[in-house]
Design an enzyme around this catalytic site. Sequence first.
Site, PDB file in Angstrom:
ATOM      1  CG  ASP A 183       9.518 -10.727  41.374  1.00  0.00           C
ATOM      2  OD1 ASP A 183      10.712 -10.936  41.657  1.00  0.00           O
ATOM      3  OD2 ASP A 183       8.609 -10.765  42.225  1.00  0.00           O
TER       4      ASP A 183
ATOM      5  CG  ASN B  50      11.895   4.296  39.571  1.00  0.00           C
ATOM      6  OD1 ASN B  50      12.130   5.436  39.178  1.00  0.00           O
ATOM      7  ND2 ASN B  50      12.861   3.408  39.768  1.00  0.00           N
TER       8      ASN B  50
ATOM      9  CE1 TYR C  49      10.845  -5.164  54.398  1.00  0.00           C
ATOM     10  CE2 TYR C  49      10.216  -4.834  56.689  1.00  0.00           C
ATOM     11  CZ  TYR C  49       9.908  -5.258  55.410  1.00  0.00           C
ATOM     12  OH  TYR C  49       8.666  -5.781  55.136  1.00  0.00           O
TER      13      TYR C  49
HETATM   14  P1  NAD Z   1       8.746 -11.894  49.183  1.00  0.00           P
HETATM   15  O1  NAD Z   1      10.203 -11.738  49.436  1.00  0.00           O
HETATM   16  O2  NAD Z   1       8.195 -13.251  48.994  1.00  0.00           O
HETATM   17  O3  NAD Z   1       8.316 -11.027  47.911  1.00  0.00           O
HETATM   18  C1  NAD Z   1       8.983  -9.865  47.497  1.00  0.00           C
HETATM   19  C2  NAD Z   1       9.078  -9.905  45.980  1.00  0.00           C
HETATM   20  O4  NAD Z   1       9.707  -8.698  45.526  1.00  0.00           O
HETATM   21  C3  NAD Z   1       9.932 -11.066  45.474  1.00  0.00           C
HETATM   22  O5  NAD Z   1       9.281 -11.714  44.417  1.00  0.00           O
HETATM   23  C4  NAD Z   1      11.228 -10.399  45.011  1.00  0.00           C
HETATM   24  O6  NAD Z   1      11.899 -11.110  44.008  1.00  0.00           O
HETATM   25  C5  NAD Z   1      10.694  -9.057  44.553  1.00  0.00           C
HETATM   26  N1  NAD Z   1      11.697  -7.997  44.534  1.00  0.00           N
HETATM   27  C6  NAD Z   1      12.596  -7.689  45.522  1.00  0.00           C
HETATM   28  N2  NAD Z   1      13.337  -6.641  45.140  1.00  0.00           N
HETATM   29  C7  NAD Z   1      12.909  -6.280  43.900  1.00  0.00           C
HETATM   30  C8  NAD Z   1      13.288  -5.258  42.977  1.00  0.00           C
HETATM   31  N3  NAD Z   1      14.283  -4.408  43.256  1.00  0.00           N
HETATM   32  N4  NAD Z   1      12.641  -5.183  41.792  1.00  0.00           N
HETATM   33  C9  NAD Z   1      11.647  -6.060  41.487  1.00  0.00           C
HETATM   34  N5  NAD Z   1      11.236  -7.034  42.316  1.00  0.00           N
HETATM   35  C10 NAD Z   1      11.864  -7.136  43.513  1.00  0.00           C
HETATM   36  O7  NAD Z   1       7.996 -11.137  50.379  1.00  0.00           O
HETATM   37  P2  NAD Z   1       6.441 -11.024  50.725  1.00  0.00           P
HETATM   38  O8  NAD Z   1       6.235 -11.597  52.056  1.00  0.00           O
HETATM   39  O9  NAD Z   1       5.616 -11.491  49.580  1.00  0.00           O
HETATM   40  O10 NAD Z   1       6.288  -9.440  50.869  1.00  0.00           O
HETATM   41  C11 NAD Z   1       5.719  -8.645  49.842  1.00  0.00           C
HETATM   42  C12 NAD Z   1       5.626  -7.193  50.306  1.00  0.00           C
HETATM   43  O11 NAD Z   1       4.835  -7.104  51.491  1.00  0.00           O
HETATM   44  C13 NAD Z   1       7.001  -6.594  50.658  1.00  0.00           C
HETATM   45  O12 NAD Z   1       7.022  -5.254  50.209  1.00  0.00           O
HETATM   46  C14 NAD Z   1       7.025  -6.638  52.169  1.00  0.00           C
HETATM   47  O13 NAD Z   1       7.820  -5.607  52.699  1.00  0.00           O
HETATM   48  C15 NAD Z   1       5.550  -6.454  52.514  1.00  0.00           C
HETATM   49  N6  NAD Z   1       5.255  -7.055  53.830  1.00  0.00           N
HETATM   50  C16 NAD Z   1       5.156  -8.415  53.983  1.00  0.00           C
HETATM   51  C17 NAD Z   1       4.904  -8.947  55.237  1.00  0.00           C
HETATM   52  C18 NAD Z   1       4.742 -10.432  55.457  1.00  0.00           C
HETATM   53  O14 NAD Z   1       4.553 -10.826  56.606  1.00  0.00           O
HETATM   54  N7  NAD Z   1       4.774 -11.258  54.449  1.00  0.00           N
HETATM   55  C19 NAD Z   1       4.771  -8.097  56.336  1.00  0.00           C
HETATM   56  C20 NAD Z   1       4.912  -6.723  56.154  1.00  0.00           C
HETATM   57  C21 NAD Z   1       5.135  -6.211  54.884  1.00  0.00           C
END
Ligand code: NAD
Length: 314
Positions: free
Chosen positions: A36, A102, A148
Site C-alpha cells: 500500500d 504491473n 476512475y
Molecule cells: P480504499 O480507498 O479504502 O482502499 C484503496 C487502497 O489502495 C488504500 O489503502 C490506498 O492507500 C491504496 N492505494 C491507492 N493508490 C495506490 C497505489 N498507487 N499504490 C498502492 N496502493 C494504493 O477503498 P476501498 O473501498 O477499500 O476499495 C478497494 C478496491 O475496491 C478499489 O480498487 C476500489 O476501486 C474497489 N471498489 C470498492 C467499492 C466500495 O464500495 N468500497 C466499490 C467498487 C470497487
Amino acid sequence: MSFTRKRVLVTGGAGFLGSHLCERLLRDGHDVLCVDNYFTGRRDNIAQLLQNPHFEVMRHDVTFPLYVEVDEIYNLACPASPVHYQFDPVQTTKTSVIGAINMLGLAKRVGAKVLQASTSEVYGDPTVHPQSEDYRGSVSTIGLRACYDEGKRCAETLFFDYFRQNKVGIKVMRIFNTYGPRMHPNDGRVVSNFIVQALHGEDITLYGTGSQTRAFCFVDDLIDGMIRLMATSPEITGPVNVGNPHEIPVRELAERVIRLTRSASRIVHRPLPQDDPMQRCPDITLARSLLGWEPRVNLDEGLALTVDYFRGCL
Ligand code: NAD
Ligand code: UDP
C-alpha cells in the site's frame, strides 16, 4: 480435505476492503503480503495484524514494478471514493492502468492467479436496470468520474488481454457499493458521510432530491464473494457482479441512519455531483450460480455494526 498455505499479495491492503481481506486470508491460514502507498489507506486498519508472523507490509506504489514471489494476487489498490479519486485524477488513471499492467506482469512472471477489484462504475449511469455483466455501460469519457470509470474499464481490458495473450489466470469482480467498519470517516462516501454527520448532530447532506438509488453490501459479504471467486476453476474469469441487490433511494438511507443513531440531525439538500448515476443495482444471478454466493447481512444489521464502529472512533 488437504490445505495448502498460499503466499497471497493484497494491493491496497491497508484500505477499507483490503484490510478486511488481509484479516480473512490470515484467518484462513495463508501468508499475506500487504502492499500500500497509504494514499487513502491507514496503518490503523492493519495495526491488529502486525503481530501476526504470517503478515508482512510493504510501502509501495503499484504504478512502479514489484518483484515478489506469490501464488495469488488481489489487486485492490485504487482510491474508491469520488472525493479521493478526483483529488488527483491523473494518478487515479495511472493507478488503475499501470497498476494493472504491473500486477498482470508479476502474475505472468511467477505464474500467480490475479483478481481485479473492478467496479459497478464500469456501467456508468446505466440505461439497463438492474445491471448484469453483459451490459456494456454508459460512461462519459471526459467527465469528473472518467478517471476512475475509464481507468477501471481499461484495467478489465488488460486483464482479458493478458488472459488471452499470456494465459494468465484472471478473475474480474465488479464490486457494487460496499460499506462497513474501517471506512474512512472523511472519504465522502454516502454511508460514512451520513453516519458521521448523524453522530455529530450535523446536517445530513443529501445530494439532489435523494431519489437516485444505490444497493449497499456489507463488507463481510463482499469479502466472502471475493474469496469464492478466487477459488473458482481456471476457466472462470468473470466479470462477476458482487453486491447486495436490495436497492433503495439515497433519501431512505439518510432516514434509516437518523433512525438508527436516534440523531436530531436534519436532512439538507446539496447539488447533485456531475455524472452521478441515477440508479444502480446489481443483477447477481451469475454470482449465485457460479459462486453459490448470496449476501447475508441486511442493511439495518450492517448499518448498526458500522455505526458502532464510527461511535468508537469519533
Ligand atoms: P480504499 O480507498 O479504502 O482502499 C484503496 C487502497 O489502495 C488504500 O489503502 C490506498 O492507500 C491504496 N492505494 C491507492 N493508490 C495506490 C497505489 N498507487 N499504490 C498502492 N496502493 C494504493 O477503498 P476501498 O473501498 O477499500 O476499495 C478497494 C478496491 O475496491 C478499489 O480498487 C476500489 O476501486 C474497489 N471498489 C470498492 C467499492 C466500495 O464500495 N468500497 C466499490 C467498487 C470497487
Ligand atoms: N451522496 C449524498 N450525500 C453525501 C454523499 C453522497 O447524497 O454526503 C449521494 C451521491 O450523490 C450518490 C450516492 O449518495 O448519489 C452514493 O455516493 P457515493 O459517493 O457513496 O458512491 P457512488 O455510488 O456515487 O460511487
